[in-house]
Design an enzyme around this catalytic site. Structure first.
Site, mmCIF file in Angstrom:
data_model
loop_
_atom_site.group_PDB
_atom_site.id
_atom_site.type_symbol
_atom_site.label_atom_id
_atom_site.label_comp_id
_atom_site.label_asym_id
_atom_site.label_seq_id
_atom_site.Cartn_x
_atom_site.Cartn_y
_atom_site.Cartn_z
ATOM 1 N N PRO A 9 0.792 -1.227 0.000
ATOM 2 C CA PRO A 9 0.000 0.000 0.000
ATOM 3 C C PRO A 9 0.833 1.291 0.000
ATOM 4 C CG PRO A 9 -0.028 -1.044 2.161
ATOM 5 C CD PRO A 9 0.596 -2.025 1.217
ATOM 6 N N ASN A 10 0.305 2.284 -0.660
ATOM 7 C CA ASN A 10 0.879 3.640 -0.739
ATOM 8 C C ASN A 10 2.102 3.735 -1.654
ATOM 9 O OD1 ASN A 10 -0.987 4.888 1.125
ATOM 10 N ND2 ASN A 10 0.024 3.673 2.695
ATOM 11 N N ARG A 17 5.163 10.907 -2.941
ATOM 12 C CA ARG A 17 5.024 10.555 -1.534
ATOM 13 C C ARG A 17 6.359 10.726 -0.800
ATOM 14 N NH1 ARG A 17 4.804 4.458 0.988
ATOM 15 N NH2 ARG A 17 4.364 5.103 3.127
ATOM 16 N N TYR A 22 11.531 8.479 0.328
ATOM 17 C CA TYR A 22 11.404 7.386 -0.635
ATOM 18 C C TYR A 22 12.015 7.685 -2.002
ATOM 19 C CZ TYR A 22 8.205 5.621 2.894
ATOM 20 O OH TYR A 22 7.674 5.169 4.076
ATOM 21 N N ASN A 73 7.708 -5.817 -1.217
ATOM 22 C CA ASN A 73 7.776 -4.648 -0.344
ATOM 23 C C ASN A 73 6.414 -4.549 0.333
ATOM 24 O OD1 ASN A 73 7.856 -2.241 0.998
ATOM 25 N ND2 ASN A 73 8.865 -1.099 -0.649
ATOM 26 N N ALA A 76 3.592 -0.673 4.895
ATOM 27 C CA ALA A 76 3.236 -0.630 6.325
ATOM 28 C C ALA A 76 2.790 -1.989 6.858
ATOM 29 C CB ALA A 76 2.146 0.412 6.551
ATOM 30 N N HIS A 79 4.819 -4.246 9.410
ATOM 31 C CA HIS A 79 4.940 -4.064 10.848
ATOM 32 C C HIS A 79 3.847 -4.736 11.679
ATOM 33 C CE1 HIS A 79 7.900 -1.374 9.279
ATOM 34 N NE2 HIS A 79 6.978 -0.603 8.710
ATOM 35 N N ASP A 86 1.596 -15.237 7.536
ATOM 36 C CA ASP A 86 1.191 -16.642 7.416
ATOM 37 C C ASP A 86 1.129 -17.084 5.957
ATOM 38 O OD1 ASP A 86 1.092 -16.873 10.128
ATOM 39 O OD2 ASP A 86 -1.101 -16.955 10.294
ATOM 40 N N GLU A 97 12.188 -9.776 1.355
ATOM 41 C CA GLU A 97 11.543 -8.561 1.864
ATOM 42 C C GLU A 97 12.414 -7.366 1.462
ATOM 43 O OE1 GLU A 97 11.705 -8.379 6.122
ATOM 44 O OE2 GLU A 97 10.642 -6.458 6.234
ATOM 45 N N HIS A 99 12.754 -2.946 1.255
ATOM 46 C CA HIS A 99 12.276 -1.601 1.608
ATOM 47 C C HIS A 99 13.161 -0.581 0.923
ATOM 48 C CE1 HIS A 99 9.641 -3.270 4.638
ATOM 49 N NE2 HIS A 99 10.650 -4.043 5.012
ATOM 50 N N LEU A 100 12.536 0.475 0.459
ATOM 51 C CA LEU A 100 13.287 1.585 -0.129
ATOM 52 C C LEU A 100 14.094 2.295 0.949
ATOM 53 C CD1 LEU A 100 10.257 2.813 -2.197
ATOM 54 C CD2 LEU A 100 12.414 2.112 -3.253
ATOM 55 N N SER A 101 13.412 2.608 2.041
ATOM 56 C CA SER A 101 14.064 3.298 3.157
ATOM 57 C C SER A 101 14.643 2.259 4.116
ATOM 58 C CB SER A 101 13.041 4.169 3.896
ATOM 59 O OG SER A 101 12.082 3.349 4.559
ATOM 60 N N ARG A 106 14.180 4.881 11.355
ATOM 61 C CA ARG A 106 12.998 5.755 11.372
ATOM 62 C C ARG A 106 12.219 5.594 12.686
ATOM 63 N NH1 ARG A 106 9.953 4.868 5.936
ATOM 64 N NH2 ARG A 106 8.865 6.713 6.754
ATOM 65 N N ARG A 110 8.510 1.090 13.098
ATOM 66 C CA ARG A 110 9.005 0.500 11.843
ATOM 67 C C ARG A 110 10.159 -0.484 12.068
ATOM 68 N NH1 ARG A 110 6.422 3.648 7.846
ATOM 69 N NH2 ARG A 110 6.063 5.758 8.576
HETATM 70 C C1 DQA Z 1 8.599 0.954 3.259
HETATM 71 C C2 DQA Z 1 8.837 1.210 4.756
HETATM 72 C C3 DQA Z 1 7.547 1.057 5.546
HETATM 73 O O1 DQA Z 1 7.772 1.314 6.926
HETATM 74 C C4 DQA Z 1 6.509 2.036 5.043
HETATM 75 O O2 DQA Z 1 5.281 1.839 5.714
HETATM 76 C C5 DQA Z 1 6.316 2.021 3.570
HETATM 77 C C6 DQA Z 1 7.493 1.835 2.704
HETATM 78 C C7 DQA Z 1 9.854 1.231 2.408
HETATM 79 O O3 DQA Z 1 9.898 0.766 1.267
HETATM 80 O O4 DQA Z 1 10.779 1.930 2.858
HETATM 81 O O5 DQA Z 1 5.224 2.243 3.063
HETATM 82 O O6 DQA Z 1 8.258 -0.419 3.087
#
Ligand code: DQA
Length: 144
Positions: A9-10, A17, A22, A73, A76, A79, A86, A97, A99-101, A106, A110
Site C-alpha cells: 500500500p501507498n 510521496r 522514498y 515490499n 506498512a 509491521h 502466514d 523482503e 524496503h526503499l528506506s 525511522r 518501523r
Molecule cells: C517501506 C517502509 C515502511 O515502513 C513504510 O510503511 C512504507 C514503505 C519502504 O519501502 O521503505 O510504506 O516499506
C-alpha cells in the site's frame, strides 16, 4: 526463472510521496528499472501493486506453480500484518523482503517486521537498488 514483484500500500504514490524518504522515482520508473535488471539476469518478471492485505495474500497463493521467487515490499503491512506473514510461510517460494528506506533508522514502530522471519532475507535502505539486489539474490539462489 519467473519472479513476482509485489508492492504494498501507498507505493503507488511514489514520486510524490515523501520524496525525502522514498526518493523521486515513480512506481512505474521503479518497475522499469526492475524489468531492465531482470532482462540482464534472464528473469521473467511481473510487478503488481496492491493496497489491501487480502489481495497480497491472494497473490502468494496464486503464485504457487507459476513463480520461482517473490520480491515483496509489504510497506506498512511489514509491521503488523499476520495474515500476510502466514501466507508467506504457507507457500514454499523464496521471498525477499525489500524496503526503499531503512525502517530501522525511522520511527520505532518501523523497527519491527512481522514478515522477516518467514522471508529468505531482507534488503532495506538502498532505494530502487533494494529491488535490484533482491532480484540478484533470487537469481543466485535459483542457480544454486
Ligand atoms: C517501506 C517502509 C515502511 O515502513 C513504510 O510503511 C512504507 C514503505 C519502504 O519501502 O521503505 O510504506 O516499506
Amino acid at each position: 526463472m519467473n519472479v513476482l514483484v509485489i508492492h504494498g500500500p501507498n507505493l503507488n504514490a511514489l514520486g510524490s510521496r515523501e520524496p525525502h524518504i522514498y526518493g523521486s522515482l515513480t512506481l512505474e520508473e521503479i518497475d522499469a528499472r526492475i524489468a531492465r535488471e531482470a532482462l540482464g539476469l534472464g528473469i521473467r518478471v511481473t510487478s503488481v501493486q496492491h493496497s489491501s492485505e487480502g489481495a497480497i495474500v491472494d497473490e502468494f497463493h496464486a503464485a504457487v506453480g507459476s513463480y520461482d521467487g517473490i520480491v515483496l515490499n509489504p510497506a506498512a503491512y511489514t509491521h503488523y500484518a499476520y495474515a500476510l506473514r502466514d501466507a508467506i510461510a504457507a507457500v514454499d517460494l523464496p521471498t525477499v523482503e525489500v524496503h526503499l528506506s531503512n525502517p530501522h533508522a525511522r520511527e520505532e514502530f518501523r523497527a519491527r517486521s512481522v514478515v522477516a522471519a518467514v522471508c529468505r532475507g531482507s534488503i532495506a535502505g538502498f532505494g530502487v537498488e533494494s529491488y535490484v539486489l533482491a532480484l540478484r539474490a533470487l537469481a543466485a539462489l535459483h542457480r544454486g
